[in-house]
Design an enzyme around this catalytic site. Structure first.
Site, mmCIF file in Angstrom:
data_model
loop_
_atom_site.group_PDB
_atom_site.id
_atom_site.type_symbol
_atom_site.label_atom_id
_atom_site.label_comp_id
_atom_site.label_asym_id
_atom_site.label_seq_id
_atom_site.Cartn_x
_atom_site.Cartn_y
_atom_site.Cartn_z
ATOM 1 N N ARG A 73 0.838 -1.210 0.000
ATOM 2 C CA ARG A 73 0.000 0.000 0.000
ATOM 3 C C ARG A 73 0.872 1.258 0.000
ATOM 4 O O ARG A 73 2.087 1.180 0.065
ATOM 5 C CB ARG A 73 -0.869 0.005 1.274
ATOM 6 C CG ARG A 73 -1.898 -1.098 1.301
ATOM 7 C CD ARG A 73 -2.463 -1.268 2.691
ATOM 8 N NE ARG A 73 -3.197 -0.088 3.133
ATOM 9 C CZ ARG A 73 -3.631 0.097 4.384
ATOM 10 N NH1 ARG A 73 -3.385 -0.811 5.306
ATOM 11 N NH2 ARG A 73 -4.284 1.188 4.721
ATOM 12 N N HIS B 41 6.174 -22.192 16.126
ATOM 13 C CA HIS B 41 6.118 -20.782 15.731
ATOM 14 C C HIS B 41 4.802 -20.145 16.155
ATOM 15 O O HIS B 41 3.816 -20.843 16.404
ATOM 16 C CB HIS B 41 6.267 -20.647 14.217
ATOM 17 C CG HIS B 41 7.682 -20.771 13.738
ATOM 18 N ND1 HIS B 41 8.284 -21.984 13.525
ATOM 19 C CD2 HIS B 41 8.605 -19.832 13.442
ATOM 20 C CE1 HIS B 41 9.532 -21.784 13.132
ATOM 21 N NE2 HIS B 41 9.751 -20.484 13.061
ATOM 22 N N LYS C 36 2.165 -17.392 11.177
ATOM 23 C CA LYS C 36 3.109 -17.862 10.154
ATOM 24 C C LYS C 36 2.347 -18.506 8.999
ATOM 25 O O LYS C 36 1.437 -19.304 9.212
ATOM 26 C CB LYS C 36 4.096 -18.856 10.784
ATOM 27 C CG LYS C 36 5.187 -19.283 9.824
ATOM 28 C CD LYS C 36 6.365 -19.884 10.552
ATOM 29 C CE LYS C 36 7.426 -20.383 9.578
ATOM 30 N NZ LYS C 36 7.937 -19.310 8.694
HETATM 31 N N1 LIG Z 1 15.107 -15.684 7.707
HETATM 32 C C1 LIG Z 1 14.792 -15.380 8.961
HETATM 33 O O1 LIG Z 1 15.629 -15.337 9.868
HETATM 34 C C2 LIG Z 1 13.359 -15.062 9.273
HETATM 35 C C3 LIG Z 1 12.436 -15.156 8.295
HETATM 36 N N2 LIG Z 1 11.144 -14.845 8.531
HETATM 37 C C4 LIG Z 1 10.280 -14.873 7.357
HETATM 38 O O2 LIG Z 1 10.120 -13.525 6.930
HETATM 39 C C5 LIG Z 1 8.851 -13.365 6.325
HETATM 40 C C6 LIG Z 1 8.127 -12.215 7.001
HETATM 41 O O3 LIG Z 1 7.847 -12.563 8.330
HETATM 42 P P1 LIG Z 1 7.050 -11.582 9.305
HETATM 43 O O4 LIG Z 1 7.715 -10.260 9.323
HETATM 44 O O5 LIG Z 1 6.852 -12.325 10.576
HETATM 45 O O6 LIG Z 1 5.647 -11.461 8.538
HETATM 46 P P2 LIG Z 1 4.589 -10.263 8.598
HETATM 47 O O7 LIG Z 1 3.316 -10.835 8.108
HETATM 48 O O8 LIG Z 1 4.637 -9.592 9.903
HETATM 49 O O9 LIG Z 1 5.158 -9.239 7.502
HETATM 50 C C7 LIG Z 1 5.109 -9.449 6.128
HETATM 51 C C8 LIG Z 1 4.950 -8.097 5.475
HETATM 52 O O10 LIG Z 1 5.044 -8.261 4.069
HETATM 53 C C9 LIG Z 1 4.137 -7.379 3.473
HETATM 54 N N3 LIG Z 1 3.844 -7.809 2.113
HETATM 55 C C10 LIG Z 1 3.103 -8.854 1.704
HETATM 56 N N4 LIG Z 1 3.052 -8.897 0.357
HETATM 57 C C11 LIG Z 1 3.778 -7.847 -0.066
HETATM 58 C C12 LIG Z 1 4.107 -7.347 -1.350
HETATM 59 N N5 LIG Z 1 3.642 -7.922 -2.461
HETATM 60 N N6 LIG Z 1 4.897 -6.259 -1.428
HETATM 61 C C13 LIG Z 1 5.368 -5.654 -0.309
HETATM 62 N N7 LIG Z 1 5.081 -6.081 0.929
HETATM 63 C C14 LIG Z 1 4.304 -7.157 1.040
HETATM 64 C C15 LIG Z 1 2.907 -7.399 4.386
HETATM 65 O O11 LIG Z 1 2.120 -6.228 4.184
HETATM 66 C C16 LIG Z 1 3.566 -7.449 5.752
HETATM 67 O O12 LIG Z 1 3.761 -6.128 6.256
HETATM 68 C C17 LIG Z 1 8.160 -14.720 6.458
HETATM 69 O O13 LIG Z 1 8.335 -15.447 5.270
HETATM 70 C C18 LIG Z 1 8.901 -15.392 7.588
HETATM 71 O O14 LIG Z 1 8.861 -16.792 7.492
HETATM 72 C C19 LIG Z 1 10.709 -14.441 9.753
HETATM 73 C C20 LIG Z 1 11.581 -14.369 10.797
HETATM 74 C C21 LIG Z 1 12.987 -14.687 10.649
HETATM 75 O O1 LIG Z 2 7.959 -16.917 10.246
HETATM 76 C C1 LIG Z 2 8.786 -16.809 11.181
HETATM 77 O O2 LIG Z 2 8.536 -16.205 12.226
HETATM 78 C C2 LIG Z 2 10.130 -17.411 11.001
HETATM 79 N N1 LIG Z 2 10.415 -17.919 9.856
HETATM 80 C C3 LIG Z 2 11.649 -18.514 9.486
HETATM 81 C C4 LIG Z 2 11.452 -19.980 9.137
HETATM 82 O O3 LIG Z 2 10.454 -20.308 8.473
HETATM 83 O O4 LIG Z 2 12.296 -20.800 9.484
HETATM 84 C C5 LIG Z 2 12.740 -18.263 10.490
HETATM 85 C C6 LIG Z 2 12.301 -18.252 11.914
HETATM 86 O O5 LIG Z 2 12.032 -19.556 12.279
HETATM 87 C C7 LIG Z 2 11.099 -17.340 12.103
#
Ligand SMILES: NC(=O)C1=CN([C@@H]2O[C@H](COP(=O)(O)OP(=O)(O)OC[C@H]3O[C@@H](n4cnc5c(N)ncnc54)[C@H](O)[C@@H]3O)[C@@H](O)[C@H]2O)C=CC1
Ligand SMILES: O=C(O)C1=N[C@H](C(=O)O)C[C@H](O)C1
Length: 265
Positions: free
Chosen positions: A37, A154, A158
């Site tokens: 948005r 989690h 998620k």
């Molecule tokens: N690699 C890591 O260490 C970690 C990875 N993650 C991953 O990160 C991702 C995000 O996690 P969270 O922040 O918890 O989710 P969240 O749901 O809080 O945030 C996702 C954001 O992406 C936005 N979004 C969705 N589609 C979009 C688009 N087309 N363009 C722009 N923005 C868009 C949403 O509006 C939302 O603000 C997930 O896939 C999660 O599994 C989460 C924690 C750690």
């Molecule tokens: O969605 C989350 O929160 C997280 N996603 C990542 C995963 O899918 O492994 C990393 C972490 O576990 C948090």
């Protein structure tokens, strides 16, 4: 040298932490953000981001073409993350992807694209150092214990299951242990799904509950003993030192790296 960064998903749980990281790091600059948005507005106008000056784009391609950033940090959804990563590579922007839910085939396709474009990219299912160590230790243990199950826990918002971390852990274990069918050869589920999902014979169980952030147990079983390796992220700040390292490292890569374990010293 200042690294110019675009963050996709700035208003999300992880995105907010990433915005704070970029703001706090002298050699990082927030060049723009990609959101679903508020196209054409500035992040500073959005609640909770006062003083954070960054133009908002809803169209990732236009953002990359106009802003020409060095790095994209993607923290969105599996669907958006895949689209943004591919677009970034096509526009010569190095992706650092925390978004999970990519299949091994999708990672392979993006790896080929990065090689074709001779550009660095990092996809890290988990940026927390402790989680990376948990995966490394699990790979080590799998040489000695061939029976293993993964339980990941989690928060209930998620979108993907199993977690990217659980899948990556299973892949690392599968690299060193012979593929095998675990449990009793005649075991039967009387309730479908009771034994979890399976990657190369390794059961993976996904728990989703309010109260959790990100947690995983890797349980190994042997004669008369079990070994449990557990990691807990209680706060999303646990991921930020890994994001910082990935942004700095991706500037020097010419290929796609899948997993932070490849860049941690
Ligand atoms: N690699 C890591 O260490 C970690 C990875 N993650 C991953 O990160 C991702 C995000 O996690 P969270 O922040 O918890 O989710 P969240 O749901 O809080 O945030 C996702 C954001 O992406 C936005 N979004 C969705 N589609 C979009 C688009 N087309 N363009 C722009 N923005 C868009 C949403 O509006 C939302 O603000 C997930 O896939 C999660 O599994 C989460 C924690 C750690
Ligand atoms: O969605 C989350 O929160 C997280 N996603 C990542 C995963 O899918 O492994 C990393 C972490 O576990 C948090």
């Amino acid at each position: 040298m200042t690294i110019r960064i675009v963050i996709a998903g700035p208003r999300g749980r992880m995105g907010r932490e990433a915005v704070a990281l970029v703001q706090q790091t002298d050699h990082f600059e927030l060049a723009a953000v990609i959101d679903r948005r508020y196209d054409g507005q500035n992040l500073a106008e959005i609640d909770g981001f006062s003083g954070v000056n960054a133009p908002i784009y809803t169209d990732a391609a236009r953002c990359f073409a106009e802003v020409k950033p060095d790095v994209l940090i993607d923290l969105t959804t599996p669907e958006a993350g895949k689209r943004h990563t591919e677009l970034a590579l096509r526009y010569g922007v190095r992706p650092v992807v925390g978004t999970t839910g990519f299949t091994p085939e999708e990672i392979e396709r993006l790896t080929k694209l990065a090689e074709e474009k001779e550009i660095g990219a990092i996809i890290a299912p988990n940026f927390a150092v402790g989680a990376v160590l948990m995966m490394k230790f699990a790979r080590m243990a799998a040489k000695y214990f061939t029976d293993v199950e993964i339980i990941e826990l989690h928060h209930d918002q998620k979108l993907d299951a199993p977690s990217g971390t659980a899948l990556k852990t299973a892949q690392l274990i599968a690299e060193v242990r012979p593929s095998k069918k675990q449990g009793h050869p005649n075991e039967k589920e009387t309730l479908a799904g009771a034994r979890g999902a399976e990657y190369d014979g390794i059961p993976i169980h996904s728990v989703r509950l309010p109260g959790f952030v990100a947690h995983q147990e890797v349980i190994f079983g042997g004669n008369g003993q079990t070994l449990t390796i557990r990691h807990d992220s209680f706060d999303r700040r646990s991921f930020m030192s890994g994001v910082k390292l990935a942004v700095e490292t991706v500037m020097h890569l010419h290929t796609l790296v899948y997993g932070l374990e490849h860049i941690l010293e």
